[in-house]
Design an enzyme around this catalytic site. Structure first.
Site, PDB file in Angstrom:
ATOM      1  N   ARG A 177      28.746   9.114   1.315  1.00 41.87           N
ATOM      2  CA  ARG A 177      29.644   7.986   1.572  1.00 41.87           C
ATOM      3  C   ARG A 177      29.370   6.882   0.549  1.00 41.87           C
ATOM      4  O   ARG A 177      28.400   6.929  -0.204  1.00 41.87           O
ATOM      5  CB  ARG A 177      29.427   7.433   2.984  1.00 41.87           C
ATOM      6  CG  ARG A 177      28.009   6.936   3.225  1.00 41.87           C
ATOM      7  CD  ARG A 177      27.904   5.983   4.404  1.00 41.87           C
ATOM      8  NE  ARG A 177      26.517   5.702   4.745  1.00 41.87           N
ATOM      9  CZ  ARG A 177      25.716   4.865   4.096  1.00 41.87           C
ATOM     10  NH1 ARG A 177      26.154   4.211   3.023  1.00 41.87           N
ATOM     11  NH2 ARG A 177      24.461   4.688   4.488  1.00 41.87           N
ATOM     12  N   GLY A 218      28.485   2.770  -0.232  1.00 43.27           N
ATOM     13  CA  GLY A 218      27.537   1.832   0.352  1.00 43.27           C
ATOM     14  C   GLY A 218      26.095   2.198   0.073  1.00 43.27           C
ATOM     15  O   GLY A 218      25.782   3.206  -0.562  1.00 43.27           O
ATOM     16  N   ILE A 246      21.941   1.590   1.918  1.00 40.03           N
ATOM     17  CA  ILE A 246      21.175   2.184   3.013  1.00 40.03           C
ATOM     18  C   ILE A 246      21.518   1.512   4.339  1.00 40.03           C
ATOM     19  O   ILE A 246      21.803   0.318   4.385  1.00 40.03           O
ATOM     20  CB  ILE A 246      19.662   2.097   2.748  1.00 40.03           C
ATOM     21  CG1 ILE A 246      18.882   3.079   3.644  1.00 40.03           C
ATOM     22  CG2 ILE A 246      19.140   0.664   2.910  1.00 40.03           C
ATOM     23  CD1 ILE A 246      17.493   3.386   3.170  1.00 40.03           C
ATOM     24  N   ALA A 301      28.015  -2.190  10.356  1.00 36.28           N
ATOM     25  CA  ALA A 301      28.020  -1.678   8.980  1.00 36.28           C
ATOM     26  C   ALA A 301      29.110  -0.622   8.837  1.00 36.28           C
ATOM     27  O   ALA A 301      29.452   0.062   9.805  1.00 36.28           O
ATOM     28  CB  ALA A 301      26.657  -1.074   8.637  1.00 36.28           C
ATOM     29  N   PHE A 330      31.899   3.656  10.812  1.00 38.42           N
ATOM     30  CA  PHE A 330      31.243   2.389  11.144  1.00 38.42           C
ATOM     31  C   PHE A 330      30.092   2.612  12.120  1.00 38.42           C
ATOM     32  O   PHE A 330      30.032   3.626  12.827  1.00 38.42           O
ATOM     33  CB  PHE A 330      32.245   1.397  11.754  1.00 38.42           C
ATOM     34  CG  PHE A 330      32.839   1.836  13.067  1.00 38.42           C
ATOM     35  CD1 PHE A 330      32.184   1.612  14.267  1.00 38.42           C
ATOM     36  CD2 PHE A 330      34.082   2.484  13.105  1.00 38.42           C
ATOM     37  CE1 PHE A 330      32.733   2.020  15.475  1.00 38.42           C
ATOM     38  CE2 PHE A 330      34.635   2.890  14.312  1.00 38.42           C
ATOM     39  CZ  PHE A 330      33.957   2.663  15.501  1.00 38.42           C
ATOM     40  N   CYS A 369      21.879  -2.302   3.693  1.00 38.05           N
ATOM     41  CA  CYS A 369      23.028  -2.333   2.774  1.00 38.05           C
ATOM     42  C   CYS A 369      22.653  -2.952   1.426  1.00 38.05           C
ATOM     43  O   CYS A 369      23.529  -3.368   0.656  1.00 38.05           O
ATOM     44  CB  CYS A 369      24.213  -3.075   3.396  1.00 38.05           C
ATOM     45  SG  CYS A 369      24.732  -2.379   4.976  1.00 38.05           S
TER      46      CYS A 369
END
Length: 233
Positions: A88, A90, A92, A160, A174, A191
């Protein structure tokens, strides 16, 4: 266009097991789309929305920085946590008990072909859900997810988000902290953002526990309204 979304609540499940399951649904939709194009057909593509709760796990997005995980292999084991580098976007993040994780696996060609709009709709579903608990949540410019106290020294993230998309098919999604053990976030730079805290719904409400099933029902309600969709079992 198929605006029905098959909903499945998987309960408490291992991260890798659910990741594999997501991949199988993702591939199912992609295969239909590829075959439609190849054979000049118009077979309908399905949409899925999974709810799940994971045992303690840290996941790192494809563009993330491994140094944002502050534990070594032994320390992970001592905390009963696992770690995966995944596909994905983003950086961590952490998943664990007390968190409502949602994975919409949608063919956006059934709705709209705009990834930015898709992310904003996911955020809005969470913002509207938390508003029902009296919380004023918002977006933080340049930082995907849902926040409280944006623009103040007390900015904190409550949800997140990170997604993958191919041929307008989505996966991942999410993670909303509802009754989360926030201590697990101390083991990462969430993040990749160093100067902001993380929070949970029960902490914000000052209660020991929030009804997670009630939270899920509210998310489903707002998600389906925003996407003008119908949830089916």
């Amino acid at each position: 266009m198929n605006k029905q979304i098959v909903f499945r609540d998987l309960g408490l499940k291992d991260y890798k097991e659910v990741w594999d399951y997501q991949e199988s649904l993702f591939k199912e939709i992609l295969d239909i789309k590829i075959n439609n194009r190849r054979e000049e057909k118009e077979d309908v593509t399905p949409n899925y929305f999974l709810f799940v709760e994971h045992p303690h796990v840290y996941t790192l997005g494809k563009s993330g920085d491994f140094s944002n995980l502050l534990l070594n292999e032994k320390q992970l084991a001592d905390k009963g946590a696992s770690y995966y580098k995944i596909n994905r976007g983003g950086d961590i993040t952490y998943h664990g008990p007390g968190q409502v994780v949602g994975y919409p696996i949608l063919d956006l060609e059934n709705f709209f072909t705009d990834i930015h709009k898709y992310l904003r709709f996911m955020e809005e579903a969470i913002i509207l859900t938390l508003a029902e608990y009296g919380l004023q949540c918002e977006r933080s410019e340049g930082e995907t997810g849902v926040w409280l106290g944006v623009g103040t020294p007390f900015a904190r993230k409550i949800c997140a988000m990170g997604v993958r998309a191919s041929r307008w098919v989505t996966m991942h999604g999410f993670a909303l902290n509802v009754n989360s053990d926030l201590g697990y976030f101390d083991n990462i730079i969430p993040c990749g953002i160093k100067d902001k805290a993380v929070t949970s719904l029960n902490v914000e409400l000052g209660v020991a526990k929030v009804d997670e099933e009630e939270v899920k029902a509210k998310i489903k309600k707002h998600f389906t309204a925003l996407f003008e969709a119908e949830i089916v079992s």
